[in-house]
Design a protein around this motif. Structure first.
Motif, PDB file in Angstrom:
ATOM      1  N   VAL A 499       0.849  -1.196   0.000  1.00 32.86           N
ATOM      2  CA  VAL A 499       0.000   0.000   0.000  1.00 32.86           C
ATOM      3  C   VAL A 499       0.881   1.241   0.000  1.00 32.86           C
ATOM      4  O   VAL A 499       1.799   1.357   0.824  1.00 32.86           O
ATOM      5  CB  VAL A 499      -0.933   0.021   1.228  1.00 32.86           C
ATOM      6  N   VAL A 500       0.602   2.132  -0.946  1.00 33.96           N
ATOM      7  CA  VAL A 500       1.292   3.418  -0.981  1.00 33.96           C
ATOM      8  C   VAL A 500       0.314   4.479  -0.516  1.00 33.96           C
ATOM      9  O   VAL A 500      -0.759   4.636  -1.091  1.00 33.96           O
ATOM     10  CB  VAL A 500       1.766   3.758  -2.411  1.00 33.96           C
ATOM     11  N   VAL A 501       0.670   5.160   0.558  1.00 35.07           N
ATOM     12  CA  VAL A 501      -0.181   6.213   1.098  1.00 35.07           C
ATOM     13  C   VAL A 501       0.461   7.538   0.723  1.00 35.07           C
ATOM     14  O   VAL A 501       1.602   7.801   1.110  1.00 35.07           O
ATOM     15  CB  VAL A 501      -0.274   6.088   2.641  1.00 35.07           C
ATOM     16  N   LEU A 511      -5.765  10.238   6.890  1.00 38.28           N
ATOM     17  CA  LEU A 511      -5.091   8.970   6.597  1.00 38.28           C
ATOM     18  C   LEU A 511      -4.497   8.335   7.847  1.00 38.28           C
ATOM     19  O   LEU A 511      -4.121   7.170   7.843  1.00 38.28           O
ATOM     20  CB  LEU A 511      -3.956   9.215   5.585  1.00 38.28           C
ATOM     21  N   ARG A 512      -4.404   9.126   8.916  1.00 41.22           N
ATOM     22  CA  ARG A 512      -3.652   8.661  10.068  1.00 41.22           C
ATOM     23  C   ARG A 512      -4.248   7.401  10.699  1.00 41.22           C
ATOM     24  O   ARG A 512      -3.528   6.462  11.049  1.00 41.22           O
ATOM     25  CB  ARG A 512      -3.582   9.776  11.099  1.00 41.22           C
ATOM     26  N   ASP A 513      -5.561   7.346  10.803  1.00 40.75           N
ATOM     27  CA  ASP A 513      -6.166   6.183  11.434  1.00 40.75           C
ATOM     28  C   ASP A 513      -5.959   4.929  10.575  1.00 40.75           C
ATOM     29  O   ASP A 513      -5.697   3.846  11.102  1.00 40.75           O
ATOM     30  CB  ASP A 513      -7.659   6.434  11.666  1.00 40.75           C
ATOM     31  N   ALA A 514      -6.057   5.101   9.248  1.00 37.92           N
ATOM     32  CA  ALA A 514      -5.793   3.972   8.346  1.00 37.92           C
ATOM     33  C   ALA A 514      -4.336   3.523   8.488  1.00 37.92           C
ATOM     34  O   ALA A 514      -4.044   2.326   8.528  1.00 37.92           O
ATOM     35  CB  ALA A 514      -6.089   4.374   6.901  1.00 37.92           C
ATOM     36  N   LEU A 515      -3.415   4.486   8.582  1.00 33.52           N
ATOM     37  CA  LEU A 515      -1.997   4.146   8.748  1.00 33.52           C
ATOM     38  C   LEU A 515      -1.774   3.374  10.048  1.00 33.52           C
ATOM     39  O   LEU A 515      -1.055   2.375  10.081  1.00 33.52           O
ATOM     40  CB  LEU A 515      -1.150   5.426   8.751  1.00 33.52           C
ATOM     41  N   ALA A 523       0.416  -8.582   9.225  1.00 27.33           N
ATOM     42  CA  ALA A 523      -0.041  -9.792   8.529  1.00 27.33           C
ATOM     43  C   ALA A 523      -1.001  -9.425   7.403  1.00 27.33           C
ATOM     44  O   ALA A 523      -0.988 -10.025   6.335  1.00 27.33           O
ATOM     45  CB  ALA A 523      -0.720 -10.733   9.524  1.00 27.33           C
ATOM     46  N   SER A 524      -1.839  -8.424   7.646  1.00 31.77           N
ATOM     47  CA  SER A 524      -2.798  -8.016   6.616  1.00 31.77           C
ATOM     48  C   SER A 524      -2.206  -7.019   5.641  1.00 31.77           C
ATOM     49  O   SER A 524      -2.600  -6.944   4.485  1.00 31.77           O
ATOM     50  CB  SER A 524      -4.037  -7.383   7.272  1.00 31.77           C
ATOM     51  N   TYR A 525      -1.257  -6.219   6.140  1.00 33.22           N
ATOM     52  CA  TYR A 525      -0.674  -5.164   5.297  1.00 33.22           C
ATOM     53  C   TYR A 525       0.849  -5.309   5.309  1.00 33.22           C
ATOM     54  O   TYR A 525       1.548  -4.624   6.053  1.00 33.22           O
ATOM     55  CB  TYR A 525      -1.117  -3.793   5.802  1.00 33.22           C
ATOM     56  N   PRO A 526       1.367  -6.210   4.482  1.00 32.87           N
ATOM     57  CA  PRO A 526       2.787  -6.590   4.585  1.00 32.87           C
ATOM     58  C   PRO A 526       3.775  -5.502   4.177  1.00 32.87           C
ATOM     59  O   PRO A 526       4.944  -5.575   4.544  1.00 32.87           O
ATOM     60  CB  PRO A 526       2.888  -7.802   3.651  1.00 32.87           C
ATOM     61  N   GLU A 527       3.356  -4.524   3.413  1.00 32.07           N
ATOM     62  CA  GLU A 527       4.294  -3.475   3.008  1.00 32.07           C
ATOM     63  C   GLU A 527       3.536  -2.162   2.848  1.00 32.07           C
ATOM     64  O   GLU A 527       2.633  -2.052   2.028  1.00 32.07           O
ATOM     65  CB  GLU A 527       4.987  -3.858   1.684  1.00 32.07           C
ATOM     66  N   VAL A 528       3.909  -1.182   3.658  1.00 28.27           N
ATOM     67  CA  VAL A 528       3.217   0.103   3.634  1.00 28.27           C
ATOM     68  C   VAL A 528       4.231   1.227   3.446  1.00 28.27           C
ATOM     69  O   VAL A 528       5.220   1.317   4.183  1.00 28.27           O
ATOM     70  CB  VAL A 528       2.435   0.342   4.955  1.00 28.27           C
ATOM     71  N   PHE A 555       7.016  -0.981   7.304  1.00 31.65           N
ATOM     72  CA  PHE A 555       6.635   0.413   7.088  1.00 31.65           C
ATOM     73  C   PHE A 555       7.810   1.257   6.618  1.00 31.65           C
ATOM     74  O   PHE A 555       8.907   1.191   7.184  1.00 31.65           O
ATOM     75  CB  PHE A 555       6.067   1.001   8.390  1.00 31.65           C
ATOM     76  N   ARG A 556       7.621   2.000   5.551  1.00 26.06           N
ATOM     77  CA  ARG A 556       8.651   2.911   5.046  1.00 26.06           C
ATOM     78  C   ARG A 556       8.084   4.320   4.979  1.00 26.06           C
ATOM     79  O   ARG A 556       6.946   4.516   4.553  1.00 26.06           O
ATOM     80  CB  ARG A 556       9.091   2.511   3.640  1.00 26.06           C
ATOM     81  N   LEU A 557       8.896   5.266   5.390  1.00 29.61           N
ATOM     82  CA  LEU A 557       8.466   6.659   5.432  1.00 29.61           C
ATOM     83  C   LEU A 557       9.276   7.483   4.445  1.00 29.61           C
ATOM     84  O   LEU A 557      10.513   7.415   4.435  1.00 29.61           O
ATOM     85  CB  LEU A 557       8.661   7.197   6.858  1.00 29.61           C
ATOM     86  N   HIS A 558       8.595   8.234   3.590  1.00 28.94           N
ATOM     87  CA  HIS A 558       9.262   9.114   2.631  1.00 28.94           C
ATOM     88  C   HIS A 558       8.655  10.499   2.817  1.00 28.94           C
ATOM     89  O   HIS A 558       7.466  10.694   2.539  1.00 28.94           O
ATOM     90  CB  HIS A 558       9.020   8.644   1.197  1.00 28.94           C
TER      91      HIS A 558
END
Lengths: 662, 153
Positions: A499-501, A511-515, A523-528, A555-558
């Motif tokens: 998922v790319v936010v 978006l914060r609550d979804a993040l 397990a449900s969101y393997p790469e954010v 989780f990766r932050l840009h």
């Protein structure tokens, strides 16, 4: 009894009908006032405009003396029962904010008017059904409540007016559905029938006799003749798709050269329902809340929430962030017509036009919508958008609940997070929003940015009067809340894929609550990936919290900013520069929130990286007031951003995205 | 330090060039490693060399208020062109400062221009790539100018 029997009512017995109606109701019928026939109180048959006729044409309405008919000489004037059921100005609730920061809200109930509407036409009855569908979809009970105990003594039109076209909209000229009694005027008498039980009860007390043999056939023939006599028509078939697909039709420019954007058409239209609200404070204990049909008393210092008719022709209607989305007359006329006979169908299951012709007569420059529609049908292009509407809202309440501020956190110079205790907001989903309000100040739609220790968090930037007042609240203060509203982020559709936010500025808040949910469920969101653009490093929201999220390997932050001091070691530049193969992995789904222009560039960049429109979700922003789809403000083609959004899958709105004036 | 073809291909500027052309470029390029805080050139300096960022991060900043404060408006990353105004013989319009240890390819502006003059096919390919890169940068600058996250955004 589904088959009402026709009877005769002698003309001399009209007074008896009025007297009988007056036993239980206030009788309102056609009256001559200020050169027009409008609804007014009727006490005797002599009050009715017998012998008057209304000569109507585009931009023209004149009363003239002609004939002896009681009803048949004229059709509809500028007035309609809309004004009674949905008043031009009404108090929704009174409110108080005390010096200790506590607030209170007291609903103002809509009381049934107990009016007997004498002489309403088939188009008026159809308009009431259309309004009913609008307010029912939004769970707004007031207009229906006002009319609940009314009686409708309708008249079938044997002589349509110059501007009538109800035969083509399927709403007349024969009155039946919705009527308690139906009159058809003949030279010496009326035919009368009673489609409802209430009507039958009235009929039983009247000096009627069975109609002569052949009366049914006469009536059928008279109605057929009336249909044939209408000189105007609109072809409704396929109109919504055609109008939406022809937003660049040259006709819009032509009509805009004539249109004055005065809003007369919306004032006389019996179905136009756009409204706005005001939050006045009484400076003395007088009639601040005075409305038609009764005064609402408020004390000095007390406030009221007042709903007023509005028009999509005003500059304020689509006002957002210091500008209007529809600065041109062309855009406003196009909004009105594409809504009235187009997107209305997707929104409420019916066209918004009942063929009464009022908008033609009362347009000062005589713009004729039947002509405009015919011209717009001559052209190319159709656009069908999916209907997203779900069930009507139930038990909706425009009156806020009291909520307490249990914490305030300053995020940046003009951004504050309010922590609010409110049971009403329990069960919200990520991406939904609420209406926060302060008595005497007003309401504002604010996204929910999360929940912690039973308190709902709202991150607010103080830009207008309401948001600035909300940002100034302190712990222990109270405010009003309504909601939660709208469609949030598609958390299930995001599961299992990268998922790319992409967030811009304050757009991180929704978006914060979804993040949080995704960071907490690897397990449900393997790469954010969170790709976040802010104005300056000082404007970066939730910095501490985001650093905490970095602990999770998924989780990766840009982060990038528009400008910075030399001490900033991070990225500088627009957010799309951070989108590359690394931050947008193969098979990614993307959710976006930020200024529309940022989302436009982001969608383009995502497309180049192989993310199709069906895997991108965006949040749209439009001027919102009621949040329930009943104020008509936040329309985006067939959608209400408050109901069908604010989150949309991009392929569903691409055709309208960035469309000027839409 | 010698420059490999792989490194040259990292540059958007040279992405479309063939083996032979890259040989020519390798001959006029030098690679250098620069530490965080290094200033590559400063606003107002005479035109000097042209760079391509191969790794790390370089920030462009301009002085405001008579040089007392500096505002940074762009960071350059792998593959991006830096100091291109030197090719136009103009003085530096911004200060380039390394913020994350960077590896750079460095070209004498006149060497690069000469190479473009000698073989116009190569010169055209390089100029076209520069044109595209600067067009993107111009568009991005416009979006930044809108101040879209500001109160009117």
């Amino acid at each position: 009894m589904s088959d009402p029997v026709l009877r005769r009512l002698p003309k001399a017995a009209l007074g008896a009908l009025i007297a009988r109606l007056g036993q239980t109701h206030t009788v309102r019928g056609p009256r001559v006032r200020d050169g027009a026939i409008v609804f007014g109180e009727v006490e005797a048959a002599e009050d009715l405009p017998r012998g008057w006729t209304d000569a109507q044409g585009p931009g023209r309405y004149r009363l003239e003396r002609e004939g002896e008919a009681v009803f048949e000489g004229y059709v509809v004037g500028p007035d309609s029962p809309k004004r009674a059921h949905f008043p031009a100005r009404e108090v929704l609730y009174t409110a108080e904010r005390r010096a200790d920061g506590k607030v209170g809200f007291a609903p103002v109930e809509a009381t049934p008017g107990r009016t007997a509407w004498l002489g309403v036409r088939a188009c008026d009855l159809a308009a009431e059904r259309v309004r009913g569908a609008v307010f029912e979809a939004g769970g707004e009970p007031r207009p229906a409540a006002r009319g609940r105990e009314d009686l409708r003594v309708a008249v079938s039109c044997t002589k349509p007016g110059e501007l009538c076209f109800c035969a083509s909209t399927g709403t007349g000229p024969r009155a039946g559905e919705g009527a308690d009694l139906v009159l058809t005027e003949r030279e010496d008498d009326f035919l009368i029938e009673a489609p409802s039980e209430a009507g039958k009860a009235v009929l039983a007390d009247l000096p009627v006799e069975p109609a002569e043999e052949g009366a049914e056939a006469w009536l059928d023939a008279a109605m057929e003749a009336a249909e044939g006599a209408m000189g105007r028509a609109v072809e409704m078939d396929g109109l919504p798709e055609k109008l939406l697909g022809r937003l660049d039709h040259p006709r819009w420019d032509e009509v805009a050269e004539r249109c004055l954007a005065c809003g007369n058409c919306t004032s006389v239209c019996p179905t136009c329902f756009c409204s706005t609200t005001e939050s006045p404070v009484a400076i003395s204990a007088t009639g601040i809340g005075t409305v038609e049909g009764g005064a609402v008393e408020v004390g000095a210092g007390e406030a009221a929430q007042v709903r007023l008719w509005d028009s999509c022709f005003t500059e304020e209607h689509a006002y957002m962030h210091g500008g209007t989305l529809r600065p041109t007359v062309k855009a406003r006329y196009r909004q009105w017509l594409t809504h009235k006979v187009g997107s209305w169908v997707a929104q409420f299951g019916t066209s918004g036009c009942v063929g009464c012709g009022r908008c033609i007569a009362w347009c000062p420059v005589g713009i004729d919508l039947t002509e405009e529609i015919a011209a717009l049908r001559e052209g190319e292009g159709e656009l069908a958008l999916p209907v997203l509407r779900e069930a009507p809202l139930e038990d909706e309440d425009l009156v806020p609940s009291v909520a307490e501020v249990v914490g305030v956190r300053r995020e940046s110079a003009d951004v504050v997070t309010l922590r609010v205790k409110s049971e009403r907001l329990a069960g919200f989903g990520p991406g939904q929003f609420t209406q926060l309000s302060l008595p005497g100040v007003g309401e504002a739609p604010i996204s929910i940015s999360g929940e912690e220790a039973g308190a709902i968090e709202h991150t607010i930037r103080g830009v207008g009067a309401v948001t600035k007042a909300l940002c100034a609240l302190e712990e222990g203060d109270e405010l009003g809340v309504r909601g939660p509203y709208g469609r949030g982020w598609p958390m299930e559709a995001l599961e299992g894929a990268p998922v790319v936010v992409v967030a811009g500025g304050i757009g991180l808040a929704p978006l914060r609550d979804a993040l949080r949910k995704m960071v907490g469920s690897p397990a449900s969101y393997p790469e954010v990936h969170l790709v976040y653009g802010a104005r300056t490093p000082d404007d970066v929201l939730y910095a501490q919290e985001m650093l905490g999220w970095l602990g999770g390997p998924h989780f990766r932050l840009h982060v990038t900013v528009d400008r910075a001091a030399p001490s900033w070691r991070g990225h500088i530049g627009v957010v799309t520069r951070l989108l590359d193969e690394e931050s947008v992995p193969e098979g990614a789904r993307a959710i976006l929130c930020g200024p529309e222009i940022m989302m436009r560039f982001t969608v383009e960049a995502l497309g180049k990286l192989g993310v199709p429109d069906e895997r991108i979700w965006v949040t749209m922003e439009r001027h919102m007031e009621c949040a329930t789809g009943t104020c008509g403000r936040c329309q985006l083609g067939p959608y209400f951003v408050c109901r069908d959004g604010p989150v949309f899958r991009f392929d569903q709105v691409r055709a309208l995205f960035g469309q000027e004036g839409f | 330090m010698s420059v490999t073809h792989d490194e040259l291909r990292e540059a958007t500027l040279f992405a479309s060039l063939g083996q032979e052309d890259l040989d020519g470029l390798a001959r006029i390029a030098t690679a250098e490693e620069r530490g965080a805080g290094d200033v590559l050139f400063a606003e107002g300096d005479p035109p000097g060399d042209v760079y391509v960022v191969v790794g790390g991060r370089v920030t462009l900043c301009m002085a405001i208020d008579g040089g007392e404060g500096e505002t940074c408006f762009l960071t350059l990353r792998r593959g991006e062109l830096l100091g291109w105004t030197a090719l136009l013989r103009r003085e530096r319009v911004a200060t380039a400062r390394v913020v994350q240890p960077a590896r750079l390819l460095r070209f004498g502006a006149s060497d690069l221009l000469e190479l473009c003059e000698e073989d116009h096919d190569v010169g055209y390919a390089i100029m076209r790539a520069a044109f595209e890169e600067l067009a993107d940068r111009l568009q991005h600058t416009r979006v930044q100018l809108l101040d879209m996250y500001g109160t009117k955004g």
